[in-house]
Design an enzyme around this catalytic site. Structure first.
Site, PDB file in Angstrom:
ATOM      1  N   GLU A  55      -6.585  -2.021  16.363  1.00 52.27           N
ATOM      2  CA  GLU A  55      -5.853  -0.708  15.809  1.00 52.27           C
ATOM      3  C   GLU A  55      -5.416   0.183  16.853  1.00 52.27           C
ATOM      4  O   GLU A  55      -4.154   0.603  16.683  1.00 52.27           O
ATOM      5  CB  GLU A  55      -6.652  -0.161  14.914  1.00 52.27           C
ATOM      6  CG  GLU A  55      -5.655   0.657  14.017  1.00 52.27           C
ATOM      7  CD  GLU A  55      -6.829   1.554  12.819  1.00 52.27           C
ATOM      8  OE1 GLU A  55      -7.741   1.052  12.600  1.00 52.27           O
ATOM      9  OE2 GLU A  55      -6.087   2.594  12.430  1.00 52.27           O
ATOM     10  N   ARG A  89       0.789  -1.154  -0.083  1.00 54.39           N
ATOM     11  CA  ARG A  89      -0.175  -0.206   0.133  1.00 54.39           C
ATOM     12  C   ARG A  89       0.693   1.270  -0.065  1.00 54.39           C
ATOM     13  O   ARG A  89       0.465   1.989  -0.608  1.00 54.39           O
ATOM     14  CB  ARG A  89      -0.859  -0.138   1.384  1.00 54.39           C
ATOM     15  CG  ARG A  89      -2.062  -1.169   1.179  1.00 54.39           C
ATOM     16  CD  ARG A  89      -2.966  -1.033   2.234  1.00 54.39           C
ATOM     17  NE  ARG A  89      -4.121  -2.102   2.053  1.00 54.39           N
ATOM     18  CZ  ARG A  89      -4.927  -2.304   2.709  1.00 54.39           C
ATOM     19  NH1 ARG A  89      -4.935  -1.815   3.956  1.00 54.39           N
ATOM     20  NH2 ARG A  89      -5.804  -3.160   2.512  1.00 54.39           N
TER      21      ARG A  89
END
Lengths: 804, 206
Positions: free
Chosen positions: A769, A633
């Site tokens: 996260e 990414r």
């Protein structure tokens, strides 16, 4: 649409009542109108409050719930009747249902005036700050000589009058929609601190201190020592309490001292970088509502109702313990509901049933040829074992089409290699070995666990999200990430797990170094205290908090202030702050991940044609390819930023069929709206998008030749599937948007939160996260879902183990 | 000179009531001011039977017997309180004592504006055909910051506002004397005192 009609008089016989009844019948197909009568409303009296009486509460609750109010007023002595003024006074004293409510005025009267003067007075009354209604301007409906206007079954006789009433009502329907949007409460954030301002006293100004946290007015202290005792003190106690209770400056109190307090607090709000008008527009603080507190007792309290939080709660309940989940937003799901769906887990038994695709073998070979000196020590043994596996696979399938290879070791090494990065200051970072091992060893277990919970996976294909580097995605049959949340929610609700929404965690309860619960605040101002033996922080990262991103960023050369995010607006780093308040250590906060293929306007993933990476064909604004579309990414993002951020995904009719989470209808609609380009020829597409046709056509032809050759000399794209050859052709505009924050609270493999002296913070766990250390400099696509479902379970397991 | 002072609210704490009490005491030599309350008057709902309820009749008799009326009104939501409008509706619907009665409008408020909007509404209401009061023109007495306007024994602290009230009150007394001559032979008094919507509908002079 639901309106409340108020008959503006308590007289038994009223043409205004007939007018409302006619409107109720005449507009029945457009809106529901409920008519309320003033008959039992007591005369307003400031000294005898009857706001809680049934009749006043009926008006209050029904108006509050309505989309608008229609007041039909006669004219008594050139003004509105006392009975109508009385209910308005009740509804602007301690209750304020008309605040910001759309209101339409109509009126009937005996004489030709049709209550014109009364309607003017009513407009002025409804505009008064205490009422603060939104009265529809113009469209004065005056029914003069009402005694001759109706036929025997109560219908208006004159068609001209009916036509005018129709147009006024249609305008009011639109007006009430617009007003509704104006009433969406605006959020407000302050620079936390205590601000010195002044209030107005009798003998001059009084020193006042206003304390603000990042989203609340916490305290207002007024030094009234220099004040003469007496009436004034009431304002100095009542007004601050109303401001804090309702978090609003829209408080009743006309005296100089009350206005002085409001103006002082407004000044402090301005000093804290916020706009006091937002607070002035807010719903009026409905009187001194008692500071009600709600308390709960449970075993595990979880902060955040996304995938990690719901998993921790479900795992707790599976072991016979009680769990409560607090969710800041009205809806649950956090970022998980926005995820594409595939979660990474090596499952060779399943994957070996599928054929390899061109380019994958080449990637395995490249990994096996990596120089061992570049591999960090903790990973060396695993790397060597992986090399053996790859070489055996390559030898075994040297001259034939092979199956899709995978193993926990490959998943671990790719997670490590994918996350190894160096930031702008030269700091190197890679995934903490024991955490990456924990993730890759137990990811498949999580898939099985989710199946037991009720998630159905699509066994017919191995999917791969953007930047995953390998096909090991288990995608649920349901729609996107929502399928996980739906199953977990159903499980919790049928096993009396409790999810409390609209409740934001504010503070950890810490006694003697042990975390004992959470203090939270509900959106209607209630204080919520949850006592628990363990707190699991699962509130996600800070992808929607641009200020926090810019503060910690050490990886991207620049983060625009208006950069879009794929995240839910709830993801603002609350759990990280809570962990810090208990002394937690933070890791890797400088590294955030952009999602290269996001919608330039909304930041969302699944607009346009979001195809698997092997079918990505990325061209920049000049129509040229610029990167290996199968890369990680951040490689894709860096290349995009270097090419002006905006780029296009090119597809043909066959590639379009492989797009995720869309349909032909949605595609056609977006083409119509101009957010997705389509043309029957490549040249036509190039012109639509503003590229040089010849350059673009050459780029596509070159790409097609590389697919045939299975080799991309220009950018070494590591996997191909379809060519771009079958009309119509598409171009999806894309731009990088903030997607994931790899940094967060330091945790160990038991999901304990670790403090700055390397010690476990007892009673505090983190999953998903909000925690850092696993994905380091760049997270592989599909690894986040595996992370939240794996560490969500680990956090619950250890919370319960530690409780014994 | 006999005057009626109407307290325009039913609230137990009222700066308008204190203002009237100040006037009664301060102008006791020039006029006898009787302060009337309106909190006993029932809610008006246009009953068929047009006879005045007892509380309305008492107030009406006092007004009829007075030389002039002083309305002291607070401001609720930019207008006069419902309870004051309620009293006025009864008077206009039953005995109509305010026809051609000299009226002075004053108001006290906690804020700075001193009930300016409520007074404007009251003027329009009292001039409606069903009431036909004679309101003293171009005098608007607005007492702002009324909470702090009086000391413990009821004297007005703000000298300028006290002086302004003295002037206005003196003018009102002369206005009352002036109107007595004006209305002595007016034809209004022969027409029936009963209010009727039909007369309003046909726009007849009532």
């Amino acid at each position: 649409m639901k309106f409340i009609g108020i008959v503006g008089t308590n007289a038994k016989k009223s043409y205004n009542r007939m007018l409302l009844q006619f409107m109720q019948k005449h507009f029945a197909n457009k809106a529901e109108i409920e008519i309320l009568e003033l008959k039992d409303v007591p005369m307003f009296n400031e000294s005898k409050d009857q706001s809680d009486s049934p009749i006043i509460q009926e008006f209050n609750q029904k108006i509050e719930a309505s989309d608008g109010v229609i007041v039909a007023t006669p004219e008594h002595n050139h003004s509105i009747p006392a009975a109508l003024k009385s209910i308005i006074e009740w509804l602007s004293f301690n209750l304020h249902p008309l605040d910001g409510k759309a209101v339409m005025i109509v009126g009937a009267s005996y004489n030709i005036q049709g209550s014109s003067r009364a309607q003017l007075h009513l407009r002025q009354i409804l505009d008064a700050p205490g009422v603060n209604a939104s009265v529809m301007p113009g469209s004065e409906f005056l029914l003069g000589k009402a005694q001759e206007a109706f036929d025997k079954n109560g219908d208006l006789k004159a068609q001209r009058t009916i036509d005018f009433l129709d147009s006024c009502f249609a305008k009011f329907m639109k007006f009430s929609d617009i007003i509704a949007q104006m009433n969406i409460p605006e959020d407000i954030t302050y620079e936390p601190g205590t601000f010195k301002v002044t209030a107005v006293g009798h003998n001059g100004d009084l020193p006042m201190e206003v304390t603000l946290s990042d989203d609340r007015i916490e305290k207002i202290d007024i030094d009234t020592s220099s004040e003469t005792q007496g009436i004034a003190d009431v304002a100095f106690k009542r007004i601050p309490q109303q401001i804090i209770d309702g978090q609003t400056l829209n408080v009743s109190g006309a005296s100089i001292t009350s206005r002085g307090v409001v103006d002082g607090v407004a000044k402090a709000v301005k000093m804290a970088g916020a706009n006091p008008d937002i607070l002035k527009k807010r719903k009026k603080s409905s009187g001194p509502n008692k500071q009600n507190v709600v308390e709960y007792q449970t075993d595990v309290v979880v902060v955040g109702a996304g995938g990690a939080g719901l998993t921790a709660a479900a795992r707790t309940i599976q072991q016979g313990k009680k769990a409560i989940v607090l969710e800041k937003f009205p809806a649950i799901g956090g970022n998980t509901v926005r995820a594409g769906g595939p979660m990474n887990a090596a499952d060779p038994e399943w994957q070996n049933k599928f054929d390899e695709i061109t380019g994958e073998r080449h990637t395995l070979k490249e990994i096996s040829e990596i120089d061992e000196k570049t591999i960090d020590d903790e990973y060396l043994a695993d790397f060597r074992a992986l090399k053996k596996q790859i070489n055996e696979y390559l030898k075994e399938n040297e001259d034939k089409k092979a199956y899709l290879f995978d193993s926990k070791l490959l998943h671990r090494i790719q997670t490590y290699l994918g996350g190894k990065r160096t930031d702008l200051n030269g700091n190197k970072i890679y995934g903490q070995y024991d955490l990456v091992k924990e993730l890759t060893d137990h990811a498949l277990e999580s898939v099985k666990w989710l199946e037991d919970i009720g998630v159905k996976f699509d066994k017919t294909q191995v999917t791969m999200p953007v930047g995953a580097l390998w096909r090991r995605g288990h995608k649920p049959l349901g729609s996107q990430g929502f399928a996980f949340i739906e199953a977990l929610k159903k499980y919790l609700e049928s096993n009396d797990g409790q999810i409390i929404t609209d409740t934001a965690a504010k503070e950890l309860i810490i006694e003697g170094g042990q975390v004992k619960g959470i203090i939270a605040r509900s959106s209607d101002g209630k204080k919520v205290i949850v006592h628990a033996k363990a707190v699991v922080l699962a509130s996600g990262g800070f992808g929607a908090n641009t200020k926090m991103l810019k503060k910690y960023n050490t990886y991207w050369s620049n983060i625009d202030d208006n950069i879009k995010t794929t995240n839910s607006p709830a993801i603002t780093g609350d759990g990280i702050r809570l962990g810090q308040s208990a002394g937690a250590e933070l890791v890797g906060m400088g590294f955030s991940q952009m999602m290269p293929v996001s919608d330039p306007e909304t930041g969302e993933l699944f607009s346009g044609l979001q195809v698997p990476p092997q079918n990505f064909v990325m061209v920049n604004q000049k129509g040229k390819r610029f990167v290996n579309e199968y890369g990680s990414r951040d490689e894709l993002t860096k290349a995009a930023i270097d090419n002006g951020s905006l780029f296009y995904l090119i597809a043909d009719d066959a590639i379009k069929e492989t797009a995720y989470n869309t349909s032909q209808a949605q595609i056609d609609k977006q083409v119509e709206q101009g957010t997705l380009y389509r043309d029957d020829t490549l040249e036509g597409l190039a012109k639509q998008v503003g590229m040089d046709p010849a350059t673009f056509v050459k780029t596509v032809n070159d790409y097609n030749s590389y697919v045939d050759a299975g080799e991309d000399p220009e950018f070494h794209k590591s996997a191909f599937d379809l060519k771009v050859e079958k009309a119509p052709f598409y171009a999806t505009p894309r731009k990088p948007a903030v997607h994931h924050t790899m940094g967060g609270l330091r945790i160990d493999t038991d999901a304990h939160v670790i403090n700055q002296d390397e010690k476990i913070i007892s009673g505090l766990y983190a999953a998903g996260e909000v925690a850092g250390g696993i994905h380091a400099g760049n997270r592989l696509g599909g690894n986040s879902l595996s992370d939240i479902f794996t560490f969500g379970r680990i956090a619950a397991n250890n919370a319960l183990k530690d409780m014994e | 000179m006999k005057l009626v002072g109407i307290v325009g609210t039913n609230s137990s704490e009222s700066t308008n009531r204190r203002l009237l009490q100040y006037m009664r005491q301060h102008y006791s030599e020039q006029a006898e001011i009787e302060i009337c309350e309106i909190d006993e008057i029932p809610v008006f709902d246009e009953p068929e039977d047009k006879t005045a309820p007892q509380a309305v009749q008492v107030l009406s008799d006092k007004i009829a017997a007075s030389d002039g009326v002083i309305f002291a009104t607070p401001e609720y939501d930019h207008s006069i309180p419902a309870v004051l409008k309620n009293a006025i509706e009864w008077l206009s619907y039953t005995t109509r004592p305010l026809i051609n009665k000299p009226v002075m409008i004053i108001g006290a408020s906690l804020g700075a504006l001193g009930t300016s909007r409520a007074q404007a509404h009251l003027r329009q209401i009292l001039e409606a055909p069903e009431l036909k009061a004679l309101i003293m023109p171009n005098v608007e007495y607005l007492l702002g910051r009324a909470l702090e306007a009086f000391d413990d024994d009821g004297n007005m602290i703000y000298e300028d506002k006290a002086k302004e009230l003295d002037n206005d009150f003196t003018e009102f007394l002369s206005f009352v004397k002036l109107t007595e001559k004006l209305t002595a032979n007016s034809k209004f008094f022969e027409i029936s005192k009963q209010f009727s919507w039909k007369q309003v509908a046909n726009g007849e002079d009532m």
